[in-house]
Design a protein around this motif. Structure first.
Motif, PDB file in Angstrom:
ATOM      1  N   ILE A  92       0.704  -1.113   0.104  1.00 23.58           N
ATOM      2  CA  ILE A  92      -0.029  -0.222   0.052  1.00 23.58           C
ATOM      3  C   ILE A  92       1.092   1.081   0.072  1.00 23.58           C
ATOM      4  O   ILE A  92       0.486   2.169  -0.799  1.00 23.58           O
ATOM      5  N   SER A 138      -5.071   5.848   6.721  1.00 24.33           N
ATOM      6  CA  SER A 138      -5.735   4.378   6.230  1.00 24.33           C
ATOM      7  C   SER A 138      -7.346   4.509   6.226  1.00 24.33           C
ATOM      8  O   SER A 138      -7.821   3.914   5.189  1.00 24.33           O
ATOM      9  N   LEU A 141      -7.864   5.956   2.930  1.00 25.23           N
ATOM     10  CA  LEU A 141      -7.859   4.962   1.610  1.00 25.23           C
ATOM     11  C   LEU A 141      -9.067   4.316   1.650  1.00 25.23           C
ATOM     12  O   LEU A 141      -9.351   3.932   0.603  1.00 25.23           O
ATOM     13  N   VAL A 283      -5.906  -1.899  -2.623  1.00 23.06           N
ATOM     14  CA  VAL A 283      -5.851  -1.036  -1.120  1.00 23.06           C
ATOM     15  C   VAL A 283      -6.882  -1.699  -0.384  1.00 23.06           C
ATOM     16  O   VAL A 283      -6.439  -2.097   0.678  1.00 23.06           O
TER      17      VAL A 283
END
Length: 291
Positions: A92, A138, A141, A283
């Motif tokens: 990632i 995160s 994402l 992802v």
């Protein structure tokens, strides 16, 4: 005293005494100069005092790219040692960095090294500090639908770096708090202010709109879909809980409207990065294992 008497006096002076004359003249000249320019002299004296105390001093008004990158690196080091933990998922991390580096050549400030990092945090957030350091959580994402939406966020944060917004805000805060002397701002204080700005950056309307504009043009020059930037913002404001970082920014509907106007006026298009399934594979599935 006539010229002959003065010459006779000079002849009888010792070599050391004759050597001192020009030095005395220079001292007198410097004294006159210092009296005429008292304020710069005070600034220089302050700078000398700070140097002798072992404190590094920087002048934010004349900060070079190299100095900004160095200062940004020190702010980044402080952020990662005390505030954030990086996501431990190399695939990632490489993926996000690849997207960011794709944007760099199309920014208006491509000559500094950019570093794109993923912070392990479930909140939807992104921020940047000076010198090319960009951070996404995160949680952001996981919220983005595709690569183009993520690229639009990175482009926006790069816009802040291009506009030197953190440098200008640091200078303003240092002056308002009385922390900047005539000699400048000591580096430790600059790092502390830089960390505070990264955590709680003021949502200046002018800065946010400029970062949107700069990010949008970088996004489309790199081939990504221009529509991704307003689409992601719309997605965020339509969700049940609006991210905290949007609450400190100018009204998101105004930003969306301005972006759509820029897209229409400049015939911006682009089509890359809209494959939701590909993004899911790259992802989202990997993020699940990190929770």
């Amino acid at each position: 005293m006539n010229n002959r008497s003065f010459s006779r006096l000079i002849h009888h002076l010792s070599f050391r005494q004759r050597w001192l004359l020009p030095c005395l003249s220079a001292i007198v000249a410097l004294t006159i100069w210092a009296t005429s320019y008292a304020q710069p002299a005070n600034a220089q004296r302050g700078l000398v005092d700070l140097i002798f105390r072992g404190i590094q001093v920087i002048q934010l008004s004349s900060l070079s790219d190299r100095q900004e990158v160095t200062l940004g690196g020190q702010i980044n080091q402080q952020l990662l040692s005390s505030e954030f933990r990086l996501l431990n998922e190399p695939n990632i991390t490489r993926y996000v960095d690849r997207i960011g580096q794709r944007l760099v050549p199309y920014s208006e400030r491509p000559n500094i090294p950019y570093r794109f990092q993923v912070v392990r945090n479930n909140q939807v957030n992104a921020f940047a500090t000076m010198g090319g350091y960009v951070y996404v959580t995160s949680g952001l994402l996981a919220k983005a639908a595709n690569e183009a939406e993520l690229a639009s966020v990175l482009g926006h944060e790069m816009g802040h770096i291009v506009g030197r917004h953190a440098v200008n805000q640091m200078k303003q805060q240092a002056i308002e708090a009385g922390l900047a002397s005539a000699a400048g701002l000591d580096r430790n204080t600059a790092v502390r202010i830089g960390v505070e700005l990264a955590l709680n950056r003021p949502g200046s309307r002018r800065d946010e709109f400029e970062a949107d504009r700069l990010g949008l043009f970088s996004l489309t020059r790199a081939g990504y879909a221009a529509s991704a930037m307003p689409a992601f913002m719309q997605n965020l404001v339509s969700s049940r809980s609006v991210p905290n970082f949007l609450s400190t920014h100018p009204a998101t509907p105004d930003r969306i409207r301005t972006l759509n106007q820029l897209i229409a006026q400049n015939n911006l298009a682009g089509s890359a990065g809209l494959d939701n399934a590909a993004y899911q594979s790259a992802v989202r599935s990997r993020l699940t294992s990190q929770r």
